[in-house]
Design an enzyme around this catalytic site. Structure first.
Site, PDB file in Angstrom:
ATOM      1  N   ARG A 148      -1.209 -47.610  15.830  1.00 55.46           N
ATOM      2  CA  ARG A 148      -2.354 -47.118  14.766  1.00 55.46           C
ATOM      3  C   ARG A 148      -2.352 -47.908  13.815  1.00 55.46           C
ATOM      4  O   ARG A 148      -3.434 -48.459  13.316  1.00 55.46           O
ATOM      5  CB  ARG A 148      -2.112 -45.504  14.583  1.00 55.46           C
ATOM      6  CG  ARG A 148      -2.644 -44.631  16.010  1.00 55.46           C
ATOM      7  CD  ARG A 148      -2.752 -43.283  15.428  1.00 55.46           C
ATOM      8  NE  ARG A 148      -1.275 -42.737  15.400  1.00 55.46           N
ATOM      9  CZ  ARG A 148      -0.807 -41.983  14.303  1.00 55.46           C
ATOM     10  NH1 ARG A 148      -1.869 -41.531  13.596  1.00 55.46           N
ATOM     11  NH2 ARG A 148       0.509 -41.658  14.261  1.00 55.46           N
ATOM     12  N   ALA A 153      -2.272 -40.182  23.144  1.00 54.73           N
ATOM     13  CA  ALA A 153      -1.784 -41.218  23.890  1.00 54.73           C
ATOM     14  C   ALA A 153      -1.246 -40.653  25.143  1.00 54.73           C
ATOM     15  O   ALA A 153      -0.914 -39.480  25.300  1.00 54.73           O
ATOM     16  CB  ALA A 153      -0.718 -42.085  23.297  1.00 54.73           C
ATOM     17  N   LEU A 207       5.455 -39.316  21.310  1.00 53.01           N
ATOM     18  CA  LEU A 207       4.203 -40.153  21.700  1.00 53.01           C
ATOM     19  C   LEU A 207       2.964 -39.238  21.477  1.00 53.01           C
ATOM     20  O   LEU A 207       2.970 -37.964  21.275  1.00 53.01           O
ATOM     21  CB  LEU A 207       3.965 -40.187  23.353  1.00 53.01           C
ATOM     22  CG  LEU A 207       3.074 -41.278  23.965  1.00 53.01           C
ATOM     23  CD1 LEU A 207       3.235 -42.617  23.283  1.00 53.01           C
ATOM     24  CD2 LEU A 207       3.199 -41.255  25.312  1.00 53.01           C
ATOM     25  N   ASP A 208       2.113 -39.992  20.514  1.00 52.21           N
ATOM     26  CA  ASP A 208       0.750 -39.121  19.963  1.00 52.21           C
ATOM     27  C   ASP A 208       0.338 -38.483  21.156  1.00 52.21           C
ATOM     28  O   ASP A 208       0.255 -38.613  22.037  1.00 52.21           O
ATOM     29  CB  ASP A 208      -0.171 -40.321  19.216  1.00 52.21           C
ATOM     30  CG  ASP A 208       0.490 -40.911  18.265  1.00 52.21           C
ATOM     31  OD1 ASP A 208       1.248 -40.567  17.523  1.00 52.21           O
ATOM     32  OD2 ASP A 208      -0.136 -42.106  17.908  1.00 52.21           O
ATOM     33  N   SER A 209      -0.321 -37.141  20.418  1.00 50.52           N
ATOM     34  CA  SER A 209      -1.078 -36.367  21.521  1.00 50.52           C
ATOM     35  C   SER A 209      -2.386 -37.154  22.279  1.00 50.52           C
ATOM     36  O   SER A 209      -2.586 -36.736  23.294  1.00 50.52           O
ATOM     37  CB  SER A 209      -1.468 -35.079  20.663  1.00 50.52           C
ATOM     38  OG  SER A 209      -2.404 -35.386  19.578  1.00 50.52           O
TER      39      SER A 209
END
Length: 349
Positions: A255, A123, A119-121
């Site tokens: 994204r 997010a 999971l993106d930082s």
């Protein structure tokens, strides 16, 4: 020392005669228990202060090593998935009385812990964790869909496709209507082709694209690849912001979706906020443990509840708990990433 033995050491010796009669135990049996309890108390006393604490830590270390299965935690915005996994590991080790420095010296026993699905930082949301033999179940458990709530911002493009990057373009958005967005979303439903972001965990020559970009290297975009969107809906539109609810398959980048929506609207867009609300059978609301619940006991209870989510074929393969030995421990963290290109195993000790 086993948990039952810990209870004996920490419980006061009971000598109430009425209680002895009520239990219908013979005097001989009670005498044997009294002698055993007295002997245990004598051992604790002779060991000096802090013995009970050491016994408790030993029991916790044994319980930690016995944990096996899959559960979920709530990832806040900020740390990477790997950093969050390390934070979880540190809390569990500290609770069991085994600081990290000790774990690097002892190799007789291994605690395996890993996450499935980066999971993106920037997010937040649900991150599924495997512990013990559960690390081998992550791929099977997470083969289902994922669900996200994303807030996009029209009129602004960034190099990372989200709010953490540098603004690379700005375009007008004042003529875009809610109907325009709803019409565009239909183009992004079903099996579609998507170009992954340059800032991603995908690799080139063994190095992450995001790491190469941060070092100023010239990186070519990966070719478009097939991905699946099961459903997508517009939840709110208050220009320049729009909120979408997306359920998708693996390897999908929200994204990229938001950026593509902006381009289809003859403008540009980037992600302002992103929350993962579902990963496989796990949901943020029902299954994700907040950080104040990252304890050995809470995780054990969560593993029991989450076992009902296992597919039938996995439930049949559930194995016995890991054999434990609190005298020698080490730690292995495994991260299983979103896509085949990111399928390398990351280990930290």
């Amino acid at each position: 020392m086993a948990a039952g033995e810990t209870a004996v050491l920490s419980s006061p010796l009971k000598t109430d005669v009425a209680h002895v009669c009520e239990t219908a135990e013979t005097g001989a049996a009670m005498a044997r228990k009294s002698v055993s309890a007295a002997a245990a108390a004598a051992i604790v006393a002779s060991a000096g202060p802090g013995c009970e604490s050491r016994v408790s830590k030993s029991a916790l270390a044994t319980k930690l090593l016995s944990l096996s299965g899959v559960f979920a935690v709530h990832k806040p915005r900020g740390p990477t998935s790997a950093e969050l996994l390390n934070r979880l590991k540190e809390k569990l080790l500290a609770e069991a009385g085994m600081p990290s420095s000790e774990w690097t010296k002892r190799k007789k026993q291994t605690l395996k812990i890993g996450h499935g699905g980066t999971l993106d930082s920037a997010a937040r949301g649900i991150l599924v964790i495997g512990i013990g033999r559960g690390t081998k179940m992550l791929s099977s458990m997470l083969s289902g869909s994922k669900r996200y709530i994303a807030i996009g911002e029209l009129g602004k493009a960034t190099d990372t496709l989200d709010s953490t990057g540098k603004v690379t373009d700005e375009k007008p958005y004042d003529k875009i209507t809610q109907e325009d967005i709803e019409g565009i979303l239909r183009k992004f439903t079903g099996n579609i082709m998507q170009i992954p972001p340059l800032y991603s965990a995908l690799k080139k020559d063994g190095q992450r694209l995001s790491a190469l970009m941060k070092r100023g290297k010239v990186v070519e975009a990966k070719p478009a690849r097939p991905v699946t969107v099961y459903s997508i809906s517009l939840e709110k539109f208050q220009p320049p912001f729009f909120t979408i609810d997306v359920e998708c398959g693996g390897g999908f980048y929200i994204r990229s979706l938001v950026s593509d929506i902006g381009k289809e609207l003859s403008s540009c867009a980037s992600v302002l906020e992103l929350t993962r609300t579902k990963q496989g059978p796990f949901t943020l609301e029902e299954h994700a443990l907040p950080e104040d619940k990252w304890t050995i006991d809470d995780i054990a209870q969560c593993l029991e509840r989450c076992s009902a989510l296992f597919p039938a074929e996995l439930a049949l393969k559930k194995s016995k708990p890991e054999e434990s030995n609190a005298q020698g421990l080490s730690c292995e963290c495994v991260a299983l990433n979103e896509t085949k290109e990111e399928g390398d195993v990351i280990k930290t000790v």
